[in-house]
Enzyme design. Structure first.
Site, short mmCIF file in Angstrom:
data_model
loop_
_atom_site.label_atom_id
_atom_site.label_comp_id
_atom_site.label_asym_id
_atom_site.label_seq_id
_atom_site.Cartn_x
_atom_site.Cartn_y
_atom_site.Cartn_z
N HIS A 53 -103.77 -6.31 7.80
CA HIS A 53 -102.70 -6.86 6.95
C HIS A 53 -102.64 -8.39 7.01
O HIS A 53 -101.92 -9.00 6.21
CB HIS A 53 -101.34 -6.31 7.37
CG HIS A 53 -101.15 -4.85 7.09
ND1 HIS A 53 -101.28 -4.31 5.83
CD2 HIS A 53 -100.86 -3.81 7.92
CE1 HIS A 53 -101.07 -3.00 5.89
NE2 HIS A 53 -100.82 -2.67 7.14
N HIS A 112 -102.23 2.59 5.45
CA HIS A 112 -101.71 1.49 4.63
C HIS A 112 -102.86 0.63 4.11
O HIS A 112 -103.87 0.44 4.78
CB HIS A 112 -100.75 0.63 5.45
CG HIS A 112 -99.61 1.38 6.05
ND1 HIS A 112 -99.63 1.85 7.35
CD2 HIS A 112 -98.44 1.78 5.51
CE1 HIS A 112 -98.50 2.48 7.60
NE2 HIS A 112 -97.75 2.46 6.51
N ASP A 135 -103.28 6.58 11.64
CA ASP A 135 -101.96 6.88 11.07
C ASP A 135 -102.06 7.77 9.84
O ASP A 135 -101.05 8.08 9.21
CB ASP A 135 -101.17 5.61 10.75
CG ASP A 135 -101.97 4.57 10.00
OD1 ASP A 135 -103.16 4.80 9.72
OD2 ASP A 135 -101.40 3.50 9.71
#
Length: 338
Positions: free
Chosen positions: A158, A196, A283
């Protein structure tokens, strides 16, 4: 397979984060890496502690101003009389002012995009050794090993060239990719299979055609980071067509995930990389506390075998995964596929 880890990565230990409108315990804890390390010691033996490759490979990806912020923000926070971890609360709506801002609150807004990634006095050092771990795994593969795993913590995908967010401060995947290019690799591909979207990695290589970025992730229409990772984002300029986003609906299980990964691998094969970097997040597991996909532990070995079958030299880097008790088994399953 050799795996790399440095215990100095554990020093980053914020106490809380802002999540869903309130403060809660910080999810990206040192216990994540400790759980993975315990499992890998049993399965693969002791970790290799990587070498210190210095700051130059990091500075090849991240801006000087941002690195200075990471190093100095905790002290400036204390000088301002603030207790606890460095946490932002104000961000510019559109763009970032190019002025020389000095107040710590303004600097946080200038160099971050969320309030879930606090800084401590140990954050830069931990992130530095996370990046060095990735570079050391890269060195093993450059030396002829088929694959190597870097237990990177904090994670990195990120983090952009000049911003932090999503528990990430330095982008280990981007740092490794750039180091590989600087060492002579003509083309590097990054396969991101975290829950993500890796917005920082996408941003860093957005306008470049020498690094192909493919990501499978939860649909940003419903999931963080929202503003990146939609299917129509394909790069621009020299990078037009070198970004591939494959958003997935919540509840996706192995078969559709595997089909999407197959599309990504086909695109990477057409790119014909000299090196593959896998940003691996656990995740995507069905029991992860902050995510909503439905992969089972055994599924990770299947996905990894599909990747390994293509024969590219591969550096695997740890990204997310927050079900601490299951992390060791999930990471071990993935590595077993190689």
């Amino acid at each position: 397979m050799r795996w790399f880890f440095d215990a100095r990565q554990l020093a980053h230990a914020p106490t809380r984060e802002l999540h869903n409108g309130g403060f809660t315990d910080y999810a990206e804890t040192p216990a994540r890496a400790e759980a993975i390390a315990r499992a890998l010691r049993t399965a693969l033996g002791e970790a290799t502690q990587g070498a210190d490759h210095g700051e130059a490979p990091i500075a090849a990806v991240h801006t000087a101003g941002y690195l200075d912020f990471l190093k100095t923000a905790p002290a400036k926070w204390l000088e301002a009389g603030r207790p606890g971890d460095v946490t932002g609360y104000v961000w510019p709506v559109v763009g970032r002012r190019p002025l020389a801002l000095s107040r710590i609150d303004a600097l946080i807004g200038q160099f971050s995009f969320d309030a879930s990634t606090p800084l401590t006095a140990d954050s830069f050092a931990a992130s530095y050794w996370s990046a060095q771990t990735a570079l050391s795994a890269l060195g093993a593969v450059q030396g002829g090993e088929a694959a190597a795993f870097a237990l990177c913590r904090p994670p990195g995908h990120h983090a952009g060239a000049d911003y932090l967010g999503g528990y990430c401060h330095l982008n280990a995947a981007a740092i490794a990719a750039q180091a590989a290019r600087d060492a002579g690799a003509a083309r590097v591909a990054i396969l991101d299979i975290d829950y993500h979207h890796g917005n920082g990695t996408q941003d860093i290589f957005w306008a470049r055609g020498d690094v192909f970025y493919a990501s499978l992730h939860a649909d940003p229409a419903t999931d963080y980071p929202f503003y990146w990772g939609h299917a129509d984002e394909t790069g621009e300029g020299d990078g037009c067509g070198a970004t591939l986003n494959l958003p997935l609906p919540q509840g996706t299980a192995l078969d559709p995930f595997r089909r999407a990964q197959g599309k990504a691998l086909d695109a990477i094969a057409r790119f014909s990389p000299d090196l593959l970097i896998v940003s691996f997040g656990a995740d995507t597991w069905e029991g992860d506390p902050i995510s909503h996909l439905k992969l089972a532990t055994a599924d990770y070995a299947v996905l990894a075998r599909d990747i390994a079958a293509l024969g590219w030299p591969t550096v695997i880097l740890m990204e997310g995964g927050y079900a601490v008790d299951a992390l060791g088994a999930n990471v071990g399953s993935f590595l077993s596929g190689f």
